[in-house]
Enzyme design. Structure first.
Site, mmCIF file in Angstrom:
data_model
loop_
_atom_site.group_PDB
_atom_site.id
_atom_site.type_symbol
_atom_site.label_atom_id
_atom_site.label_comp_id
_atom_site.label_asym_id
_atom_site.label_seq_id
_atom_site.Cartn_x
_atom_site.Cartn_y
_atom_site.Cartn_z
ATOM 1 N N HIS A 281 15.687 -30.741 -22.614
ATOM 2 C CA HIS A 281 14.901 -30.021 -22.191
ATOM 3 C C HIS A 281 13.821 -31.517 -21.960
ATOM 4 O O HIS A 281 13.883 -32.259 -22.955
ATOM 5 C CB HIS A 281 13.682 -29.426 -23.238
ATOM 6 C CG HIS A 281 13.167 -28.611 -22.640
ATOM 7 N ND1 HIS A 281 11.563 -29.400 -22.771
ATOM 8 C CD2 HIS A 281 12.560 -27.517 -21.923
ATOM 9 C CE1 HIS A 281 10.473 -28.406 -22.601
ATOM 10 N NE2 HIS A 281 11.630 -26.956 -21.869
ATOM 11 N N ARG A 329 13.087 -28.654 -17.456
ATOM 12 C CA ARG A 329 14.435 -28.811 -17.919
ATOM 13 C C ARG A 329 14.861 -28.078 -16.249
ATOM 14 O O ARG A 329 14.141 -28.177 -15.665
ATOM 15 C CB ARG A 329 14.806 -27.963 -18.377
ATOM 16 C CG ARG A 329 14.006 -26.251 -18.776
ATOM 17 C CD ARG A 329 14.713 -25.957 -19.574
ATOM 18 N NE ARG A 329 13.054 -24.576 -19.891
ATOM 19 C CZ ARG A 329 13.402 -23.589 -20.359
ATOM 20 N NH1 ARG A 329 15.284 -23.338 -21.301
ATOM 21 N NH2 ARG A 329 12.909 -22.415 -20.767
ATOM 22 N N LYS A 332 13.952 -25.601 -13.051
ATOM 23 C CA LYS A 332 12.794 -24.784 -14.008
ATOM 24 C C LYS A 332 11.359 -25.561 -12.998
ATOM 25 O O LYS A 332 11.824 -26.304 -12.104
ATOM 26 C CB LYS A 332 12.803 -24.840 -15.159
ATOM 27 C CG LYS A 332 13.753 -24.607 -16.208
ATOM 28 C CD LYS A 332 13.646 -22.933 -16.921
ATOM 29 C CE LYS A 332 12.624 -22.053 -17.224
ATOM 30 N NZ LYS A 332 11.836 -21.260 -18.108
ATOM 31 N N ASP A 335 5.334 -28.259 -14.415
ATOM 32 C CA ASP A 335 3.869 -27.834 -15.542
ATOM 33 C C ASP A 335 3.367 -28.519 -15.787
ATOM 34 O O ASP A 335 4.270 -30.204 -16.071
ATOM 35 C CB ASP A 335 5.026 -27.346 -16.375
ATOM 36 C CG ASP A 335 4.297 -26.375 -17.703
ATOM 37 O OD1 ASP A 335 2.821 -27.082 -17.641
ATOM 38 O OD2 ASP A 335 4.463 -26.150 -18.496
ATOM 39 N N CYS A 337 1.768 -30.143 -18.016
ATOM 40 C CA CYS A 337 2.302 -30.291 -19.551
ATOM 41 C C CYS A 337 3.142 -31.260 -19.834
ATOM 42 O O CYS A 337 3.418 -32.475 -20.647
ATOM 43 C CB CYS A 337 1.915 -28.834 -20.935
ATOM 44 S SG CYS A 337 4.147 -28.100 -20.811
ATOM 45 N N TYR A 338 4.311 -31.633 -18.822
ATOM 46 C CA TYR A 338 4.867 -32.169 -18.323
ATOM 47 C C TYR A 338 4.564 -33.405 -18.874
ATOM 48 O O TYR A 338 5.528 -34.794 -18.307
ATOM 49 C CB TYR A 338 6.814 -31.574 -18.164
ATOM 50 C CG TYR A 338 7.086 -30.394 -18.976
ATOM 51 C CD1 TYR A 338 7.288 -30.639 -20.182
ATOM 52 C CD2 TYR A 338 7.270 -29.209 -17.416
ATOM 53 C CE1 TYR A 338 7.348 -29.352 -21.140
ATOM 54 C CE2 TYR A 338 7.882 -28.140 -18.573
ATOM 55 C CZ TYR A 338 7.488 -28.756 -19.742
ATOM 56 O OH TYR A 338 8.390 -26.858 -20.511
ATOM 57 N N ASP A 400 -1.118 -25.405 -16.712
ATOM 58 C CA ASP A 400 -0.404 -25.932 -16.266
ATOM 59 C C ASP A 400 0.321 -25.618 -14.222
ATOM 60 O O ASP A 400 0.878 -26.706 -14.554
ATOM 61 C CB ASP A 400 0.762 -24.588 -17.059
ATOM 62 C CG ASP A 400 2.248 -24.132 -16.683
ATOM 63 O OD1 ASP A 400 2.023 -24.863 -15.572
ATOM 64 O OD2 ASP A 400 2.583 -23.161 -16.872
ATOM 65 N N ASP A 407 -5.944 -23.943 -20.573
ATOM 66 C CA ASP A 407 -6.088 -24.000 -22.002
ATOM 67 C C ASP A 407 -5.669 -25.631 -23.060
ATOM 68 O O ASP A 407 -5.967 -26.544 -22.052
ATOM 69 C CB ASP A 407 -5.165 -23.516 -22.782
ATOM 70 C CG ASP A 407 -3.370 -24.263 -22.176
ATOM 71 O OD1 ASP A 407 -2.988 -24.896 -22.487
ATOM 72 O OD2 ASP A 407 -2.713 -23.397 -21.819
HETATM 73 C C1 FPP Z 1 10.754 -24.593 -23.243
HETATM 74 O O1 FPP Z 1 9.801 -23.273 -23.008
HETATM 75 C C2 FPP Z 1 10.087 -25.342 -24.082
HETATM 76 C C3 FPP Z 1 11.056 -25.662 -25.388
HETATM 77 C C4 FPP Z 1 11.824 -25.400 -24.891
HETATM 78 C C5 FPP Z 1 10.324 -27.093 -25.327
HETATM 79 C C6 FPP Z 1 8.795 -27.331 -26.357
HETATM 80 C C7 FPP Z 1 8.173 -28.099 -27.084
HETATM 81 C C8 FPP Z 1 7.227 -29.037 -27.301
HETATM 82 C C9 FPP Z 1 6.124 -28.814 -25.848
HETATM 83 C C10 FPP Z 1 6.742 -30.130 -28.098
HETATM 84 C C11 FPP Z 1 8.052 -30.643 -28.923
HETATM 85 C C12 FPP Z 1 7.452 -31.650 -29.768
HETATM 86 C C13 FPP Z 1 6.645 -31.969 -30.619
HETATM 87 C C14 FPP Z 1 6.239 -33.349 -31.190
HETATM 88 C C15 FPP Z 1 5.957 -30.332 -31.825
HETATM 89 P P1 FPP Z 1 9.653 -23.036 -21.648
HETATM 90 O O2 FPP Z 1 10.687 -21.243 -21.073
HETATM 91 O O3 FPP Z 1 8.386 -21.835 -21.428
HETATM 92 O O4 FPP Z 1 8.479 -23.604 -20.534
HETATM 93 P P2 FPP Z 1 9.939 -24.146 -19.106
HETATM 94 O O5 FPP Z 1 10.019 -23.332 -18.201
HETATM 95 O O6 FPP Z 1 8.667 -24.852 -18.605
HETATM 96 O O7 FPP Z 1 11.421 -24.803 -19.983
HETATM 97 ZN ZN ZN Z 2 3.373 -26.408 -20.067
HETATM 98 K K K Z 3 6.980 -23.866 -19.457
#
Ligand code: FPP
Ligand code: ZN
Ligand code: K
Length: 508
Positions: A281, A329, A332, A335, A337-338, A400, A407
């Site tokens: 991820h 990942r 997916k 977004d 935040c990535y 996102d 947010d």
């Molecule tokens: C999946 O979310 C998200 C994760 C598996 C990890 C998230 C971790 C962080 C954002 C930060 C970690 C770092 C620190 C410094 C604490 P989802 O399934 O909602 O999103 P996706 O579909 O985009 O993978």
């Molecule tokens: Zn996000």
């Molecule tokens: K996400």
């Protein structure tokens, strides 16, 4: 206005591509337009068309991907009626709206937020960080942040997500960064360094990693957050006997085996998972690279522990077109935040590769070469951020993706990503590093007196920053945000100030 009103939208064409993929049914009111030349803006085809290579197997995943790609394409291709595009098809950054949104996020939160009560320290950091990147002076929050942080600190070390909550690595990281951002002795003195050192010792595991809280899971967030806390607070590396990693031999310290722990998190895909043998991820890739970059010179340490070419392949696969943004990942969706978690990996990788040219990469020597140009499409990311991530219809803030609410978390990390796309960070190779401690390009740095502490800081990797420039600049110069340190994710001068403050302390 988005486009001349008599210009047909190419989304008609793309919509039909999507419909064909879904079984070919056509809606009557949509006519197929194939002959016009569009758009009038200078937008590369890759951001106005539909992806030429698509997954022909129709699944929930492929349908969701097609929908989001088409929705984002509408904004990125210059078709939205609310956005005002420049000649490159890029909208302005609504700085004032986002600033207002983040100031409000620091006030009282609505009742529904009780569900995220354990993330109050995160909210503090996200809002203060977002405001900082937007150029706001956040020192006015010094007193409030110091008081709030004090209420979240535990006598047994570290900070919880709120008052009377168990200390957690991630919330401690967030509080330390928030204190670094507001700056000043009053903020720094809140931190009970001896207690946080003891607590980190208790979290350190025999296999090199860190638990995120006492009795909790061991993962790569723990590894990155611990490394940042240790560095920023200049904590001693010695292990206390109550550490599970303590052997009594004096041969282990807080950082022993940390690189090997990170190595074990690289997966068959080339990306990094939260702990060994899990799914790669993007958030964890940033944690891995950030952690390694604090263990020594990134050009030496990153290739020592990671297969860099396979990581680059995985990171590059995270950027999509026409959207322009990153996914977290495989299979997916993009977004915002990535933009930070994945986008923020590239300065670290680029620094690692250019250090390799200077002979820095000790293990993979010969297999790494400097990147001839940006390893990701900065243009694509900037287009995604400015076209798709700004909420302009309501109260501002960043999000996102279209259709999602803004947010504080997304505002912080979308802006961090914008900052790394707009700037170029370079690492001075160890052998060229001068005596003088860091000066970070466009950022004026606080004057530091020469002292043993400054000399120690001078041994750290030296980063310099410049505005990124390659060909034309697609965004308005007024929309450049502040550069932030590629490892600590706060401005260089804040990182320098808190480190120098604690470097100057003898003992605790
Ligand atoms: C999946 O979310 C998200 C994760 C598996 C990890 C998230 C971790 C962080 C954002 C930060 C970690 C770092 C620190 C410094 C604490 P989802 O399934 O909602 O999103 P996706 O579909 O985009 O993978
Ligand atoms: Zn996000
Ligand atoms: K996400």
């Amino acid at each position: 206005m988005a486009r001349p009103s008599n210009t047909p939208s190419p989304s008609t064409r793309n919509k039909n591509i999507v419909d064909q993929a879904k079984g070919g049914e056509e809606e009557d009111e949509e006519e197929i337009v194939v002959s016009h030349i569009y758009p009038s803006f200078m937008i590369p085809d890759i951001f106005t068309g539909y992806p030429p290579v698509r997954d022909a197997l129709v699944t929930d995943t492929s349908v969701a991907q097609d929908q989001i790609a088409n929705e984002c394409r509408h904004f990125v291709a210059g078709e939205d009626d609310i956005l005002e595009y420049n000649e490159h098809g890029v909208p302005r950054l609504s700085r004032d709206k986002h600033i207002r949104f983040l100031h409000l996020a620091l006030g009282g939160l609505p009742g529904g937020f009780v569900a995220v009560d354990a993330s109050r320290s995160w909210f503090l950091y996200w809002a203060i960080s977002g405001l900082t990147i937007l150029g706001e002076d956040v020192s006015r929050y010094r007193n409030a942040v110091a008081e709030t942080a004090r209420s979240m600190q535990n006598d047994t070390g570290g900070f919880g997500g709120g008052g009377r909550q168990l200390s957690h690595m991630a919330t401690s990281y967030a509080v330390v960064l928030a204190l670094a951002l507001v700056g000043g002795e009053e903020a720094f003195e809140v931190i009970d360094r001896k207690a946080i050192w003891r607590w980190l010792c208790r979290l350190k595991q025999p296999d090199g990693g860190f638990q995120v809280c006492l009795g909790g899971e061991e993962d790569i967030r723990g590894a990155y957050c611990a490394a940042v806390i240790i560095k920023l607070l200049n904590l001693p590396l010695d292990l206390a006997p109550e550490s599970p990693a303590w052997t009594g031999e004096g041969d282990k310290n807080l950082l022993t085996g940390l690189g090997d722990y990170v190595r074990r998190c690289q997966t068959f895909e080339g990306g990094i998972s939260g702990h060994p043998n899990a799914e790669a991820h993007g958030a964890y890739a940033f944690c891995a690279l950030g952690c390694l970059s604090l263990l020594g010179h990134p050009s030496q340490v990153i290739p020592r522990y990671l297969d860099v070419p396979r990581l680059i392949a995985w990171l590059s696969s995270r950027q999509y077109a026409p959207e322009g943004g990153f996914s977290g990942r495989t299979n997916k969706l993009v977004d915002g935040c990535y933009s930070h978690w994945v986008g923020g990996c590239f300065p670290l990788i680029e620094a690692c590769l250019s250090g390799a040219a200077a002979g820095g990469a000790d293990l993979a020597a010969g297999s790494l070469t400097p990147a001839p140009e940006s390893l990701f499409s900065r243009e694509g990311l900037i287009r995604y951020i400015l076209c798709c991530c700004q909420d302009l219809t309501r109260k501002g803030g960043l999000r996102d993706k279209p259709g999602k609410s803004p947010d504080a978390y997304h505002s912080c990390y979308v802006l961090s990503g914008l900052s790394s796309a707009q700037h170029q960070w370079e690492l001075v190779p160890p052998e060229e590093q001068e005596e003088e401690p860091a000066s970070a390009g466009t950022e004026p740095t606080t004057a530091t007196t020469r002292s043993a502490a400054a000399a120690a800081a001078a041994a750290d990797p030296l980063w310099v920053v410049l505005p990124y420039f390659e060909g034309v600049q697609i965004f308005d110069q007024r929309d450049r945000v502040r550069p932030i340190h590629p490892v600590y994710a706060i401005p260089h001068r804040n990182q320098q100030a808190i480190r120098n403050y604690f470097l100057a302390k003898e003992g605790f």
